[in-house]
Design a protein around this motif. Structure first.
Motif, PDB file in Angstrom:
ATOM      1  N   PRO A   1      10.803  -1.905 -20.403  1.00 46.62           N
ATOM      2  CA  PRO A   1       9.464  -3.192 -20.083  1.00 46.62           C
ATOM      3  C   PRO A   1       8.616  -2.817 -20.282  1.00 46.62           C
ATOM      4  N   LEU A   2       8.346  -1.333 -20.226  1.00 47.71           N
ATOM      5  CA  LEU A   2       6.924  -0.942 -20.089  1.00 47.71           C
ATOM      6  C   LEU A   2       6.892  -0.957 -21.805  1.00 47.71           C
ATOM      7  N   VAL A   3       6.751  -0.632 -22.571  1.00 54.24           N
ATOM      8  CA  VAL A   3       7.205   0.173 -24.157  1.00 54.24           C
ATOM      9  C   VAL A   3       6.832  -1.456 -24.519  1.00 54.24           C
ATOM     10  N   GLU A   4       7.263  -2.579 -23.623  1.00 53.78           N
ATOM     11  CA  GLU A   4       6.660  -4.185 -23.798  1.00 53.78           C
ATOM     12  C   GLU A   4       5.594  -4.559 -23.228  1.00 53.78           C
ATOM     13  N   GLY A   5       4.978  -4.156 -21.945  1.00 48.69           N
ATOM     14  CA  GLY A   5       3.445  -3.876 -22.141  1.00 48.69           C
ATOM     15  C   GLY A   5       3.891  -5.175 -20.530  1.00 48.69           C
ATOM     16  N   ILE A   6       5.185  -4.975 -20.012  1.00 48.06           N
ATOM     17  CA  ILE A   6       5.161  -5.441 -19.124  1.00 48.06           C
ATOM     18  C   ILE A   6       4.040  -5.135 -17.755  1.00 48.06           C
ATOM     19  N   ALA A   7       3.548  -3.684 -17.519  1.00 47.94           N
ATOM     20  CA  ALA A   7       2.500  -3.219 -17.133  1.00 47.94           C
ATOM     21  C   ALA A   7       0.945  -4.204 -16.690  1.00 47.94           C
TER      22      ALA A   7
ATOM     23  N   SER B   1       0.797   2.018 -19.305  1.00 49.98           N
ATOM     24  CA  SER B   1       0.155   0.367 -20.035  1.00 49.98           C
ATOM     25  C   SER B   1       1.232   0.245 -21.578  1.00 49.98           C
ATOM     26  N   LYS B   2       1.056  -0.624 -22.141  1.00 45.15           N
ATOM     27  CA  LYS B   2       1.844  -0.474 -23.574  1.00 45.15           C
ATOM     28  C   LYS B   2       1.502   0.912 -24.675  1.00 45.15           C
ATOM     29  N   ALA B   3       0.283   0.308 -23.975  1.00 42.63           N
ATOM     30  CA  ALA B   3      -0.637   1.402 -25.703  1.00 42.63           C
ATOM     31  C   ALA B   3       0.033   3.158 -25.346  1.00 42.63           C
ATOM     32  N   ALA B   4      -0.042   3.355 -23.815  1.00 37.26           N
ATOM     33  CA  ALA B   4       0.201   4.631 -22.990  1.00 37.26           C
ATOM     34  C   ALA B   4       1.926   4.333 -23.308  1.00 37.26           C
ATOM     35  N   ALA B   5       2.685   3.571 -23.210  1.00 34.38           N
ATOM     36  CA  ALA B   5       3.940   4.060 -23.105  1.00 34.38           C
ATOM     37  C   ALA B   5       4.560   4.173 -24.514  1.00 34.38           C
ATOM     38  N   GLN B   6       3.503   4.290 -25.098  1.00 31.01           N
ATOM     39  CA  GLN B   6       3.566   4.948 -26.836  1.00 31.01           C
ATOM     40  C   GLN B   6       4.330   6.233 -27.009  1.00 31.01           C
TER      41      GLN B   6
ATOM     42  N   PRO C   1      -5.422   5.641 -21.275  1.00 32.68           N
ATOM     43  CA  PRO C   1      -4.818   6.209 -20.013  1.00 32.68           C
ATOM     44  C   PRO C   1      -3.709   6.231 -19.368  1.00 32.68           C
ATOM     45  N   PHE C   2      -2.745   7.408 -19.284  1.00 34.61           N
ATOM     46  CA  PHE C   2      -1.674   6.892 -18.699  1.00 34.61           C
ATOM     47  C   PHE C   2      -1.700   7.638 -17.364  1.00 34.61           C
ATOM     48  N   GLN C   3      -1.087   6.492 -16.747  1.00 32.04           N
ATOM     49  CA  GLN C   3      -0.581   6.368 -15.367  1.00 32.04           C
ATOM     50  C   GLN C   3       1.062   5.764 -15.528  1.00 32.04           C
ATOM     51  N   GLY C   4       1.039   7.025 -14.341  1.00 27.52           N
ATOM     52  CA  GLY C   4       2.742   6.733 -13.889  1.00 27.52           C
ATOM     53  C   GLY C   4       3.382   8.344 -13.860  1.00 27.52           C
ATOM     54  N   ILE C   5       4.701   8.185 -14.682  1.00 30.03           N
ATOM     55  CA  ILE C   5       5.616   9.017 -14.010  1.00 30.03           C
ATOM     56  C   ILE C   5       5.442  10.036 -15.811  1.00 30.03           C
TER      57      ILE C   5
END
Length: 425
Positions: free
Chosen positions: A73-79, A93-98, A262-266
């Motif tokens: 879901p993160l790669v698909e932009g759910i956040a 975000s989807k961009a950061a999940a790359q 910017p990366f937010q999360g784990i």
């Protein structure tokens, strides 16, 4: 607070267990959850790929915080979609999940910002990939660029194995994940998992862990999503942790911010501890599974304020406390895993395992049948033992495993062997 947790695996059961113990959590929903998460909150039948449906549920229930467990879901932009709808969401975000969604993206980031990693090549056709392998020789590592449920890495010990992996990926053996591949040098050293909680600018180191990717004892057989893990990882000394933060995590955060994502999360760094120092194998953008199942039992602090601090960008004024105890989890998998697992077999005795002191059982691929719990996936249960040492935690975890009545299941019997060997001198 009203909290929604997205996901259905062992990681999500461990997170639900931790979140439900927070004084800040008034109500917890898990979408879609599993029979284990149902013990921690209320499971809801939602299609996590349907972002509009997720937003509607959050509006209906007045959700204060959404925690996204799995990477898909993160790669698909759910956040992005939840945040745009006004809901505080823990996850990139989807961009950061790359960083997880594209191994090629991460390798290019490493090259640009001088983050130590294996030498590599990036390819979109088989002929060029095979020519590169021929020039580099074996052993060598072949990776699908995209998400492949932990099965997109082939450790090729011969040129034939490497070429077979290239053909498999480009012929659609891993779906769209293998449309592009990354080929890496084979690094020598000891693997470790390192986790950092990030708010876009700041990173807070969490506990370390080590997992076991190969399906068989002695680290043999094909790679899996993980057959077990333990925490802390003895190889991760304080000095080594400081190097990882300075040489890998900090430049990654700075690089992502510079790129406008910017990366937010784990941020979960899979590391190889080489003779030259720590090198990045790959990033995941969520808690690992089964690593999460050994991190949560060792966390003494409330997890919910940590998620909030990451969302609000205030991790520079935040800290977490961890137990000195070790935790070790053994994955019980269905026969046929990591290929096609056999589903529908009956599982009994979980209550007998949970009756043991310092033993927890987290569900992953289970389903409630008409009368009994049944297997409904590849990795089905995580049996966790706690102890003063990894050896003690290992002993308790296997005591729990042996109380579970599931003839169609199997597990490795050597989880934690590296740490146990260290402790025994």
């Amino acid at each position: 607070m009203k909290i929604l947790l997205i996901g259905s695996g062992g990681r999500e059961h461990a997170l639900a267990w931790a979140i439900s113990g927070s004084p800040l959590c008034d109500q917890l929903w898990i979408a879609p959850g599993n029979p284990g998460t149902a013990q921690c909150g209320e499971n809801v039948v939602l299609d996590i790929a349907d972002h509009a449906a997720m937003i509607s549920f959050c509006k209906l229930r007045g959700i204060d915080l959404v925690v996204v467990g799995p990477e898909g879901p993160l790669v698909e932009g759910i956040a992005d979609d939840l945040t745009a709808a006004g809901f505080k969401t823990f996850g990139p975000s989807k961009a950061a999940a790359q960083l997880e969604g594209s191994k090629g993206f991460t390798k290019e980031l490493c090259a640009e910002f001088n983050i130590p990693t294996a030498g590599f090549g990036r390819f979109s056709d088989a002929a060029a990939a095979k020519a590169y392998v021929a020039s580099q020789g074996a052993p060598i590592v072949i990776k699908a660029d995209g998400l492949a449920a932990g099965k997109g890495v082939v450790m090729a010990e011969t040129l034939d194995e490497a070429n077979d992996a290239i053909d498999m990926m480009f012929s659609g053996g891993l779906g769209t994940a293998g449309a592009e591949i990354v080929i890496e040098e084979w690094m020598i050293g000891e693997e470790a998992s390192f986790f950092a909680l990030c708010d876009g600018k700041h990173a807070l180191p969490l506990a370390s862990a080590q997992d076991h990717k190969r399906v068989g004892d002695g680290d043999t057989g094909p790679n899996t999503g993980g057959m077990g893990a333990y925490s802390p990882a003895p190889v991760m000394t304080k000095a080594l942790e400081d190097r990882v933060m300075a040489e890998i995590i900090a430049p990654t955060l700075a690089g992502m911010a510079k790129r406008g994502m910017p990366f937010q999360g784990i941020l979960y760094a899979g590391l190889m501890i080489t003779a030259e120092g720590p090198k990045l194998i790959e990033y995941n953008v969520r808690f690992g599974d089964p690593e999460c199942e050994v991190l949560m039992p060792r966390l003494k602090s409330d997890i919910v304020p940590a998620f909030l601090a990451a969302c609000d960008g205030v991790l520079d004024a935040f800290d977490l406390r961890w137990s000195d105890e070790a935790a070790l989890t053994v994955v019980l998998a269905a026969r046929g895993y990591p290929g096609t697992p056999e589903k529908g077999s009956t599982i009994r005795g979980i209550d007998k395992a949970e009756a043991l002191d310092d033993v927890l059982v987290f569900h992953a691929g289970t389903k409630q049948g008409a009368a009994d719990l049944v297997a409904n996936g590849g990795r089905v249960l995580n049996v966790v033992g706690l102890g003063k040492s990894v050896s003690e935690a290992q002993k308790r975890a296997y005591e729990g495993v042996d109380r579970i009545d599931w003839p169609e299941g199997f597990c490795r019997r050597d989880i934690g062997w590296q740490a146990v060997k260290r402790e025994q001198g």
